[in-house]
Design a protein around this motif. Structure first.
Motif, PDB file in Angstrom:
ATOM      1  N   THR A 264       0.829  -1.201   0.000  1.00 16.20           N
ATOM      2  CA  THR A 264       0.000   0.000   0.000  1.00 16.20           C
ATOM      3  C   THR A 264       0.863   1.250   0.000  1.00 16.20           C
ATOM      4  N   LEU A 265       1.972   1.192   0.736  1.00 18.35           N
ATOM      5  CA  LEU A 265       2.853   2.364   0.803  1.00 18.35           C
ATOM      6  C   LEU A 265       3.605   2.590  -0.499  1.00 18.35           C
ATOM      7  N   CYS A 266       3.873   1.516  -1.240  1.00 18.36           N
ATOM      8  CA  CYS A 266       4.779   1.635  -2.384  1.00 18.36           C
ATOM      9  C   CYS A 266       4.106   1.542  -3.745  1.00 18.36           C
ATOM     10  N   THR A 267       2.839   1.338  -3.820  1.00 16.71           N
ATOM     11  CA  THR A 267       2.190   1.104  -5.110  1.00 16.71           C
ATOM     12  C   THR A 267       2.375   2.253  -6.084  1.00 16.71           C
ATOM     13  N   LYS A 268       2.398   3.471  -5.590  1.00 13.72           N
ATOM     14  CA  LYS A 268       2.459   4.625  -6.482  1.00 13.72           C
ATOM     15  C   LYS A 268       3.848   4.873  -7.057  1.00 13.72           C
ATOM     16  N   PHE A 269       4.845   4.099  -6.649  1.00 17.32           N
ATOM     17  CA  PHE A 269       6.215   4.328  -7.108  1.00 17.32           C
ATOM     18  C   PHE A 269       6.571   3.385  -8.252  1.00 17.32           C
ATOM     19  N   GLN A 270       7.313   3.948  -9.238  1.00 14.80           N
ATOM     20  CA  GLN A 270       7.722   3.162 -10.407  1.00 14.80           C
ATOM     21  C   GLN A 270       9.230   3.237 -10.560  1.00 14.80           C
TER      22      GLN A 270
ATOM     23  N   GLY B 216       5.654  -4.514  -3.962  1.00 16.06           N
ATOM     24  CA  GLY B 216       4.584  -3.662  -4.422  1.00 16.06           C
ATOM     25  C   GLY B 216       5.020  -2.532  -5.342  1.00 16.06           C
ATOM     26  N   LEU B 217       6.235  -2.564  -5.842  1.00 18.62           N
ATOM     27  CA  LEU B 217       6.732  -1.507  -6.731  1.00 18.62           C
ATOM     28  C   LEU B 217       6.429  -1.855  -8.180  1.00 18.62           C
ATOM     29  N   ILE B 218       6.204  -0.823  -8.983  1.00 21.86           N
ATOM     30  CA  ILE B 218       5.979  -1.011 -10.420  1.00 21.86           C
ATOM     31  C   ILE B 218       7.347  -0.949 -11.108  1.00 21.86           C
ATOM     32  N   CYS B 219       7.613  -1.886 -12.020  1.00 24.08           N
ATOM     33  CA  CYS B 219       8.925  -1.977 -12.657  1.00 24.08           C
ATOM     34  C   CYS B 219       8.818  -1.800 -14.170  1.00 24.08           C
ATOM     35  N   ASP B 220       9.818  -1.121 -14.711  1.00 25.29           N
ATOM     36  CA  ASP B 220       9.986  -1.002 -16.149  1.00 25.29           C
ATOM     37  C   ASP B 220      11.473  -1.224 -16.422  1.00 25.29           C
ATOM     38  N   TYR B 221      11.821  -1.539 -17.653  1.00 23.90           N
ATOM     39  CA  TYR B 221      13.232  -1.822 -17.909  1.00 23.90           C
ATOM     40  C   TYR B 221      13.670  -1.264 -19.261  1.00 23.90           C
ATOM     41  N   ALA B 222      14.994  -1.111 -19.407  1.00 22.95           N
ATOM     42  CA  ALA B 222      15.637  -0.717 -20.656  1.00 22.95           C
ATOM     43  C   ALA B 222      16.938  -1.504 -20.770  1.00 22.95           C
ATOM     44  N   LEU B 223      17.316  -1.872 -21.991  1.00 27.76           N
ATOM     45  CA  LEU B 223      18.481  -2.738 -22.201  1.00 27.76           C
ATOM     46  C   LEU B 223      19.768  -1.969 -22.459  1.00 27.76           C
ATOM     47  N   ASN B 224      19.707  -0.652 -22.601  1.00 26.12           N
ATOM     48  CA  ASN B 224      20.912   0.159 -22.765  1.00 26.12           C
ATOM     49  C   ASN B 224      20.597   1.611 -22.414  1.00 26.12           C
ATOM     50  N   GLY B 225      21.612   2.468 -22.432  1.00 28.19           N
ATOM     51  CA  GLY B 225      21.456   3.839 -22.006  1.00 28.19           C
ATOM     52  C   GLY B 225      20.549   4.658 -22.905  1.00 28.19           C
ATOM     53  N   GLU B 226      20.658   4.485 -24.217  1.00 31.44           N
ATOM     54  CA  GLU B 226      19.833   5.260 -25.135  1.00 31.44           C
ATOM     55  C   GLU B 226      18.350   4.932 -24.965  1.00 31.44           C
TER      56      GLU B 226
END
Length: 696
Positions: free
Chosen positions: A568-574, A596-606
């Motif tokens: 509940t405390l962390c749901t709004k964070f990505q 409870g954290l939302i995750c996104d990813y990228a495979l390189n800096g660009e």
């Protein structure tokens, strides 16, 4: 400097040489004159006329010849004979000057002076001799002068003043002649001493010194060069050598001797770097300088043996390559280990495992932890070679650290080996480097496990302010006394260890010994008996903290927050995970999603920059080493985007790296990262860091 005895010795040699040459000149002159005289006599008169005169002439010449031969055969009589001959002619000329009443008396007296200097004065070797000679000579000429003066007897004042002046002048002249001869001898002896010393220096130095004249001949070489070429001449030796030229005027396929002859065309004072020759595995670096040697142009060559330097440079290059290779390989090994440990711990924490699978997960985690120890050994070796191994001391819970070490080993022991630990008067909190201390204990326990088939492994800790003593003993195969010295050498492994347990690379004990010294001890001590076991012990400096730290967490304490509260405390964070290894992305995602954290990813800096422009993230986990655009440069660009107003909010950036040296951490912070985690990172540490920066 040369001492006076040496000067007197040299002066004596020159005095003898001068005396012999003087007598030889007079003797050959008299002999030549006698031969001419008797030849004229035989030509002018009949053979039977004036027989007495002819016999006297022949006898005189014969005696003169015998005299020359005698002087050469008996050198000790040269100086006495010269002195007596001088006195004889001195008396003869005194008589001719005064007693014969000859009109040529003045001429005879003048001639007597030269005869005297010719036969006697060169032998005077001190002021005392000069004084004696001048007094003697004055009296010899004064007494006959007074005797033959007749009516013209001079006054007493005139006699005394003239005699004193004559004596003084004779003494002064002979003394200063003696001084001149002495100074010349001293200068010659000094030059000879300097020449001998210089020759000694040139023969002592290991460099090869050679002087070649303008007419291409060798005029000087020191002992090192003579030993190098042995029975060969200079041209033959240089023609046999393989030659890598650095000489700018060198032609293709030229030998060193050809370049030397060519360099003699250069002006005086020119410096010439020739290059390196190789002969019988000896590498010599040659340099030359054009000089004026004995009034003609020459070149002085200096050759230095660079075989050891070349070998050291090769070893250093190999060490640098090995260090870079180990650092790279270790980094690449830590990356998948991070994913394995993270997923294994997540599985272990789930409630869906049977007892058998829990046991299997423990084995998996223990194996990965052991692998991590080996990787750490490789990284530490690379840092030791590079000279950048650092120690960071902080307050640590010793009991908790020992428990973690024994847990890693217990899952590898099996049923035939027991592990016992004992702590005696050890404070709960001590100040030391936890990572290095843990590494030492794990290496000792792992080493004991490898060579103990059955029996017991014992780990004992005791404390006597300010030192912590650690002792690890086993009932293994033991070690022969003559092989104990090999234990702490890099890559050092005993033959028995390779047969019984082929695992490991032979770095653990060597690195642990260095770490024990770094932690304030004197290294690791070992006692062992073959067939009975071994005991490894060490003492390190570990101070107690001045203030009791009650807030040091105990990892054994089980504090569980309701999962729903955390979510509940962390749901709004990505959180944006930037990593080129998908396994790491999956591992991070599982941990963060479980909180409870939302995750996104990228495979390189660009790709990460593109996503940051589209989405406002609460936090970024940034891998440092990635293709296309690495984490450091990506971080700098994100900061620039914030300064230009391209993005409104700068999310906290947490660097992730498998490198453990402090230099990488500093590089991360300098690039603009807010914090750094070292892979593999424990789940609790990762969550704590993420929450700290999100809620900051």
């Amino acid at each position: 400097m040369c001492n006076q005895e040496e000067i007197k010795e040299v002066l004596g040699k020159y005095t003898y040489s001068s005396g012999y040459q003087r007598l030889e000149l007079i003797g050959f002159t008299a002999l030549f004159a006698g031969i001419i005289g008797i030849s004229i006599e035989f030509a002018a008169r009949q053979l039977n006329e004036n027989i007495e005169y002819k016999l006297i002439f022949i006898l005189a010449n014969l005696l003169n010849f015998i005299q020359l031969r005698a002087l050469k055969a008996f050198p000790k009589i040269v100086l006495p004979f010269s002195y007596l001959l001088g006195e004889f002619w001195n008396l003869v000329f005194i008589y001719l000057s005064y007693g014969s009443r000859s009109k040529q008396g003045v001429l005879w007296s003048q001639l007597a002076t030269y005869i005297l200097f010719y036969y006697q004065t060169y032998m005077l070797k001190s002021f005392k001799h000069c004084t004696f000679f001048s007094v003697k000579q004055t009296l010899l000429w004064l007494v006959p002068a007074l005797y033959y003066s007749d009516k013209d007897f001079p006054s007493i004042l005139e006699i005394v003043s003239a005699s004193a002046l004559l004596c003084f002048m004779l003494c002064a002249i002979t003394y200063f002649e003696y001084k001149k001869d002495k100074d010349i001898c001293e200068a010659r002896k000094l030059m000879q001493c300097m020449s001998d010393e210089m020759a000694l220096i040139l023969d002592t130095i290991p460099d090869f010194i050679l002087v070649i004249s303008e007419n291409q001949g060798k005029v000087f070489s020191n002992a090192s060069f003579n030993l190098l070429i042995k029975d060969l001449n200079v041209k033959e030796f240089f023609s046999q050598c393989f030659y890598k030229s650095n000489f700018e005027c060198s032609s293709e396929n030229s030998k060193l001797i050809d370049d030397i002859y060519e360099s003699l065309k250069l002006p005086e004072g020119a410096q010439v770097p020739f290059g390196i020759t190789e002969n019988n595995s000896i590498l010599i670096d040659w340099h030359g300088k054009i000089i004026n040697f004995r009034h003609s142009k020459a070149i002085i060559l200096s050759g230095r043996n660079v075989t050891k330097i070349a070998t050291l440079e090769k070893k250093n290059a190999e060490n640098e390559y090995r260090s870079a290779l180990m650092s790279t390989v270790s980094h690449e090994l830590r990356t998948p280990t991070n994913a394995i440990l993270t997923i294994a711990n997540l599985i272990k924490e789930s409630c869906e495992l049977s007892e058998l699978n829990k046991e299997r997960i423990e084995i998996l985690i223990g194996s990965c932890s052991y692998q991590l120890c080996l990787i750490n050994d490789l990284l530490d070796y690379a840092q030791i070679v590079a000279g950048c191994l650092k120690i960071f001391k902080v307050p640590i819970n010793i009991s908790q650290l020992v428990t973690e070490c024994t847990r890693c080993i217990e899952v590898q022991l099996g049923t035939h080996i027991k592990l016992a630990k004992k702590m005696k008067r050890v404070p709960e909190i001590l100040i030391s480097d936890p990572n290095r201390l843990k590494q030492i204990i794990l290496n000792l326990l792992s080493n004991a496990r490898k060579f103990t088939k059955k029996g017991c492994i014992s780990l004992q800790l005791s404390y006597s302010r300010p030192y912590l003593k650690i002792k690890c003993s086993d009932t293994g195969i033991g070690i022969a006394p003559e092989k104990l010295s090999k234990l702490f050498s890099q890559f050092g492994r005993l033959e028995e260890s390779c047969t019984i347990n082929p695992q490991g690379v032979g770095l653990g004990l060597a690195i642990s010994n260095m770490l024990a010294t770094k932690l304030g001890g004197n290294g690791i001590n070992v006692t062992s008996k073959q067939g009975q076991g071994s005991c490894f012990s060490l003492i390190i400096l570990a101070e107690e903290p001045e203030i009791i730290l009650n807030d040091v967490a105990d990892e054994d304490a089980q504090i569980t927050l309701p999962s729903m509260l955390v979510k509940t405390l962390c749901t709004k964070f990505q959180v944006l995970i930037v990593d080129d290894i998908y396994f790491n992305i999956m591992a991070y995602s599982h941990i963060l999603k479980s909180e409870g954290l939302i995750c996104d990813y990228a495979l390189n800096g660009e790709e990460a920059i593109e996503k940051i422009l589209e989405t406002d993230y609460s936090c970024i986990i940034m891998d440092c080493e990635m293709p296309i655009l690495d984490g450091w440069e990506t971080t700098k660009r994100i900061h620039k985007m914030k300064s230009l107003g391209t993005i409104k909010v700068l999310p906290p950036i947490i660097g992730a790296t498998a490198h453990t040296d402090e230099g990488i951490r500093e590089k991360c912070l300098d690039s603009g990262m807010h914090d750094v985690i070292i892979k593999p990172c424990p789940k609790e540490d990762l969550i704590d860091i993420i929450k700290y920066w999100i809620l900051a």
